[in-house]
Motif scaffolding. Structure first.
Motif, mmCIF file in Angstrom:
data_model
loop_
_atom_site.group_PDB
_atom_site.id
_atom_site.type_symbol
_atom_site.label_atom_id
_atom_site.label_comp_id
_atom_site.label_asym_id
_atom_site.label_seq_id
_atom_site.Cartn_x
_atom_site.Cartn_y
_atom_site.Cartn_z
ATOM 1 N N SER A 1 10.190 -2.930 -3.345
ATOM 2 C CA SER A 1 10.939 -1.742 -3.784
ATOM 3 C C SER A 1 10.041 -0.853 -4.619
ATOM 4 N N ASP A 2 10.255 0.439 -4.508
ATOM 5 C CA ASP A 2 9.488 1.348 -5.356
ATOM 6 C C ASP A 2 10.398 2.406 -5.950
ATOM 7 N N THR A 3 9.879 3.083 -6.986
ATOM 8 C CA THR A 3 10.648 4.156 -7.623
ATOM 9 C C THR A 3 10.056 5.504 -7.228
ATOM 10 N N LYS B 1 1.218 4.062 -2.718
ATOM 11 C CA LYS B 1 0.761 5.385 -2.277
ATOM 12 C C LYS B 1 1.846 6.453 -2.458
ATOM 13 N N TYR B 2 3.096 6.088 -2.172
ATOM 14 C CA TYR B 2 4.161 7.093 -2.188
ATOM 15 C C TYR B 2 4.994 7.055 -3.469
ATOM 16 N N THR B 3 4.452 6.414 -4.506
ATOM 17 C CA THR B 3 5.134 6.419 -5.800
ATOM 18 C C THR B 3 4.269 7.167 -6.807
ATOM 19 N N GLY C 1 -3.526 8.569 5.441
ATOM 20 C CA GLY C 1 -2.762 7.590 6.212
ATOM 21 C C GLY C 1 -2.957 7.794 7.709
ATOM 22 N N THR C 2 -2.716 6.738 8.461
ATOM 23 C CA THR C 2 -2.871 6.840 9.916
ATOM 24 C C THR C 2 -1.518 6.957 10.603
ATOM 25 N N GLY C 3 -0.452 6.649 9.861
ATOM 26 C CA GLY C 3 0.867 6.652 10.498
ATOM 27 C C GLY C 3 1.084 5.428 11.366
ATOM 28 N N ASP D 1 0.846 -1.207 0.000
ATOM 29 C CA ASP D 1 0.000 0.000 0.000
ATOM 30 C C ASP D 1 0.870 1.242 0.000
ATOM 31 N N ASN D 2 1.858 1.249 0.904
ATOM 32 C CA ASN D 2 2.744 2.403 1.009
ATOM 33 C C ASN D 2 3.511 2.627 -0.283
ATOM 34 N N ALA D 3 4.070 1.542 -0.830
ATOM 35 C CA ALA D 3 4.871 1.664 -2.048
ATOM 36 C C ALA D 3 4.028 2.297 -3.169
#
Ligand code: ADP
Length: 258
Positions: free
Chosen positions: A188-190, A164-166, A217-219, A160-162
Motif C-alpha cells: 500500500s502507498d499514500t 516511484k508514484y508516492t 518506466g517501461t509500462g 518500485d511502483n509504490a
C-alpha cells in the motif's frame, strides 16, 4: 432418404464448416494483430534509449575526447541508457515468452514473509529516505511452494511502483498474510492513486496512466507481475483511492502452482 434431404444435410454441414473456418481465421487475425502491435510497441520503446546512446556517442566523437568533463558525462549517460535497455530487453523477453503460453517455474518451499522483508530492505535503500518503506511482519509464518526468484521480481515491481508514484514524505507499507487458501502480499502507498477508469488498464503492456509521471518506466512492470502470479495460479489486483493512495495485492495458492 430422398436426394433432396441428403443435399440439405450436406449444405448445412458445409455452411457449418465455413462458419467454423471463418471464426478460426478471425482468431488468427486477432492474434496476428496483437503480435504486430507488440512488435511495434517494443521497437518504439527500444528506439528511445538507442537514440540517446547514439546522441551521446556522437557528442563524445566530436568534442568529448578533448573536454574531460563532457567526456565523463557522455560515458555515464551511455552506461545508464544501456542498462535501461538491458532491463527493457529482459522484460520484453519475459512478456514474449509468456505469450507463447507458459513461464517456466522453479517451485520450491519458500517463506513469503522473509521474501517481503528482503524486498522491503532493497526498496528502502533505493528510496533513499524519499518515502518511508515499512514492513509489518505476520503473526505466523506465511510459507508455501512457489518460485522464489519470480515472486521476488513481482514484489520488487510492486514496491518500485509504490515508491516511484508516492511523493516525498509518503509511506509505503508491506504485509503478508494467509487468507482462505491463499497467500497474500499487500503493498500500500499514500501516493497520488490511480483514476478509476485507468485502474483495469494499468496491467496492460506498455500502459502508463500518466506518461508525465512515469519518467523512466517501461509500462511493462505490472503486466510482468501479473504474468508471474498467474503462472502460479495466482493473481495481482489493484485498488486505489485517487488522491489517497493505492494498494496492490499479489495472491498465490497455498498449495503451490499445481
Ligand atoms: P511503469 O514502468 O510505467 O511503472 P507499470 O506497468 O509498472 O509501468 O505501471 C503502469 C502504470 O500504472 C504506471 O505508469 C502508473 O501510471 C500506474 N501505477 C502503477 N503503480 C502505481 C502506484 N503504486 N501508484 C500510482 N500509479 C501507479
Amino acid at each position: 432418404a430422398r436426394p433432396g434431404d441428403e443435399l440439405g444435410r450436406l449444405t448445412t454441414t458445409i455452411n457449418d464448416l465455413l462458419a467454423r473456418l471463418e471464426a478460426s481465421f478471425a482468431r488468427r487475425e486477432e492474434a496476428l494483430a496483437r503480435q504486430r502491435r507488440f512488435a511495434a510497441d517494443a521497437s518504439h520503446e527500444l528506439r528511445t534509449p538507442l537514440t540517446s546512446i547514439a546522441g551521446y556517442a556522437r557528442m563524445l566523437k566530436s568534442w568529448g575526447l578533448e573536454n574531460r568533463e563532457a567526456g565523463r558525462e557522455g560515458v555515464e549517460a551511455i552506461l545508464e541508457e544501456s542498462e535501461r535497455m538491458r532491463v527493457l530487453v529482459e522484460d520484453l523477453l519475459v512478456v514474449a515468452r509468456g505469450d507463447e503460453g507458459g513461464m517456466p517455474l522453479e517451485p520450491a518451499p519458500n517463506d513469503l514473509g522473509a521474501l517481503a522483508a528482503e524486498a522491503v530492505g532493497a526498496a528502502r535503500a533505493a528510496a533513499g529516505g524519499k518515502v518511508v518503506v515499512q514492513y509489518v511482519p505476520p503473526k505466523e509464518p506465511v510459507g508455501a511452494v512457489f518460485d522464489g526468484a519470480r515472486i521476488r521480481r513481482a514484489a520488487d515491481i510492486l514496491l518500485d511502483n509504490a515508491v516511484k508514484y508516492t511523493p516525498e514524505g509518503g509511506v509505503v507499507t508491506v504485509g503478508v498474510a494467509r487468507e482462505g487458501g491463499l497467500l497474500r502480499l499487500r503493498v500500500s502507498d499514500t501516493g497520488a492513486g490511480i483514476p478509476k477508469e485507468d485502474l483495469p488498464r494499468v496491467f496492460e503492456r506498455f500502459y502508463r496512466a500518466d506518461p508525465a509521471r512515469s519518467e523512466g518506466g517501461t509500462g511493462l512492470g505490472l503486466s510482468i507481475a501479473r504474468q508471474i502470479a498467474r503462472a502460479h495460479g495466482g493473481e495481482v489486483e489493484a485498488a486505489s483511492r485517487p488522491g489517497k493512495g493505492s494498494t496492490f495485492v499479489l495472491s498465490l495458492p497455498e498449495n503451490g502452482p499445481g
